[in-house]
Motif scaffolding. Structure first.
Motif, short mmCIF file in Angstrom:
data_model
loop_
_atom_site.label_atom_id
_atom_site.label_comp_id
_atom_site.label_asym_id
_atom_site.label_seq_id
_atom_site.Cartn_x
_atom_site.Cartn_y
_atom_site.Cartn_z
N VAL A 45 0.84 -1.20 0.00
CA VAL A 45 0.00 0.00 0.00
C VAL A 45 0.88 1.25 0.00
N VAL A 46 1.92 1.25 0.83
CA VAL A 46 2.83 2.40 0.93
C VAL A 46 3.56 2.61 -0.40
N ALA A 47 4.07 1.53 -0.99
CA ALA A 47 4.80 1.65 -2.25
C ALA A 47 3.88 2.12 -3.37
N ARG A 48 2.65 1.63 -3.37
CA ARG A 48 1.71 2.06 -4.41
C ARG A 48 1.37 3.54 -4.25
N ALA A 49 1.23 4.01 -3.02
CA ALA A 49 0.96 5.44 -2.78
C ALA A 49 2.12 6.29 -3.29
N ALA A 50 3.35 5.82 -3.06
CA ALA A 50 4.52 6.55 -3.55
C ALA A 50 4.56 6.56 -5.07
N ALA A 51 4.27 5.41 -5.68
CA ALA A 51 4.29 5.33 -7.15
C ALA A 51 3.21 6.22 -7.75
N ASP A 52 2.04 6.24 -7.14
CA ASP A 52 0.95 7.07 -7.65
C ASP A 52 1.23 8.56 -7.48
N ALA A 53 2.01 8.91 -6.47
CA ALA A 53 2.31 10.33 -6.22
C ALA A 53 3.14 10.94 -7.33
N VAL A 54 3.92 10.12 -8.04
CA VAL A 54 4.78 10.66 -9.09
C VAL A 54 4.48 10.05 -10.46
N ASP A 72 6.67 7.89 3.24
CA ASP A 72 6.94 8.09 4.67
C ASP A 72 5.67 8.48 5.42
N VAL A 73 4.88 9.38 4.86
CA VAL A 73 3.62 9.80 5.50
C VAL A 73 2.66 8.62 5.62
N THR A 74 2.53 7.87 4.53
CA THR A 74 1.62 6.72 4.54
C THR A 74 2.08 5.66 5.52
N ALA A 75 3.38 5.39 5.56
CA ALA A 75 3.91 4.38 6.49
C ALA A 75 3.72 4.79 7.94
N GLN A 94 7.97 2.00 -11.34
CA GLN A 94 7.92 1.07 -10.21
C GLN A 94 8.62 1.69 -9.00
N VAL A 95 8.19 1.27 -7.81
CA VAL A 95 8.81 1.72 -6.57
C VAL A 95 9.22 0.49 -5.77
N THR A 96 10.47 0.50 -5.30
CA THR A 96 10.97 -0.54 -4.41
C THR A 96 11.29 0.12 -3.08
N LEU A 97 10.78 -0.47 -2.00
CA LEU A 97 11.06 0.09 -0.68
C LEU A 97 11.13 -1.01 0.37
N THR A 98 11.77 -0.67 1.48
CA THR A 98 11.82 -1.55 2.63
C THR A 98 11.07 -0.86 3.76
N MET A 99 10.06 -1.55 4.29
CA MET A 99 9.27 -1.01 5.39
C MET A 99 9.59 -1.80 6.66
N GLU A 100 9.71 -1.07 7.75
CA GLU A 100 10.05 -1.69 9.03
C GLU A 100 9.00 -1.36 10.07
#
Length: 132
Positions: A45-54, A72-75, A94-100
Motif C-alpha cells: 500500500v505504501v509503495a503504491r501510494a509513492a508510485a501514484d504520487a509521481v 513516509d507519511v503513509t507508512a 515502479q517503486v521498491t522500498l523496505t518497510m520496518e
C-alpha cells in the motif's frame, strides 16, 4: 467464618502467574504472526501510494523525494517506517522500498532471546496502479 490465609493467597497468586505467562506468550505469538502478514500488505500500500504520487512525471531527484515523502507519511499512518537507503523509484514508475515495523508485544519485548522476533522488515516492488 473463614479467613483467607497468607498461604492460600500465595497459592492463588502463583496459580494466576503460572497460567497467565503461557497465555500471554500465545497472544504475543499471534500478534507477531499477524504483524508479519500485515506488514507485507501495508508495504505494498505504501509503495503504491509513492508510485501514484509521481505517476506520469519524469524521473528526477525531486520526484524521487516527493515519492519518498508520500511513502513516509503513509507508512507513519500505518505505524511503520520506510528505510530511506532502500527506497528506489525506477524509470518505468515502479517503486521498491523496505518497510520496518515492531510488533507490540507484552512478553517478547521483555525476553532478550525473543526481542528480535518483534522487529519486522519487508522489501516490496510495485507498479503504479493503472487506475485513478
Amino acid at each position: 467464618m473463614r479467613i483467607i490465609s497468607l498461604r492460600g493467597a500465595t497459592r492463588a497468586f502463583v496459580l494466576v502467574v503460572i497460567t497467565a505467562v503461557p497465555l500471554l506468550g500465545v497472544i504475543d505469538t499471534g500478534v507477531v504472526g499477524y504483524a508479519r502478514l500485515a506488514t507485507e500488505d501495508d508495504a505494498k500500500v505504501v509503495a503504491r501510494a509513492a508510485a501514484d504520487a509521481v505517476r506520469g512525471q519524469p524521473l528526477t531527484q525531486q520526484t524521487a523525494l516527493t515519492a519518498y515523502e508520500e511513502a513516509d507519511v503513509t507508512a507513519r499512518r500505518l505505524g511503520a517506517t520506510v528505510a530511506k537507503k532502500d527506497f528506489t523509484v525506477h524509470r518505468d514508475g515502479q517503486v521498491t522500498l523496505t518497510m520496518e515495523r515492531t510488533a507490540p508485544t507484552l512478553i517478547f519485548d521483555q525476553l532478550p532471546f525473543l526481542r528480535d522476533k518483534t522487529d519486522i522488515s519487508v522489501t516490496v516492488t510495485v507498479e503504479p496502479s493503472r487506475y485513478s
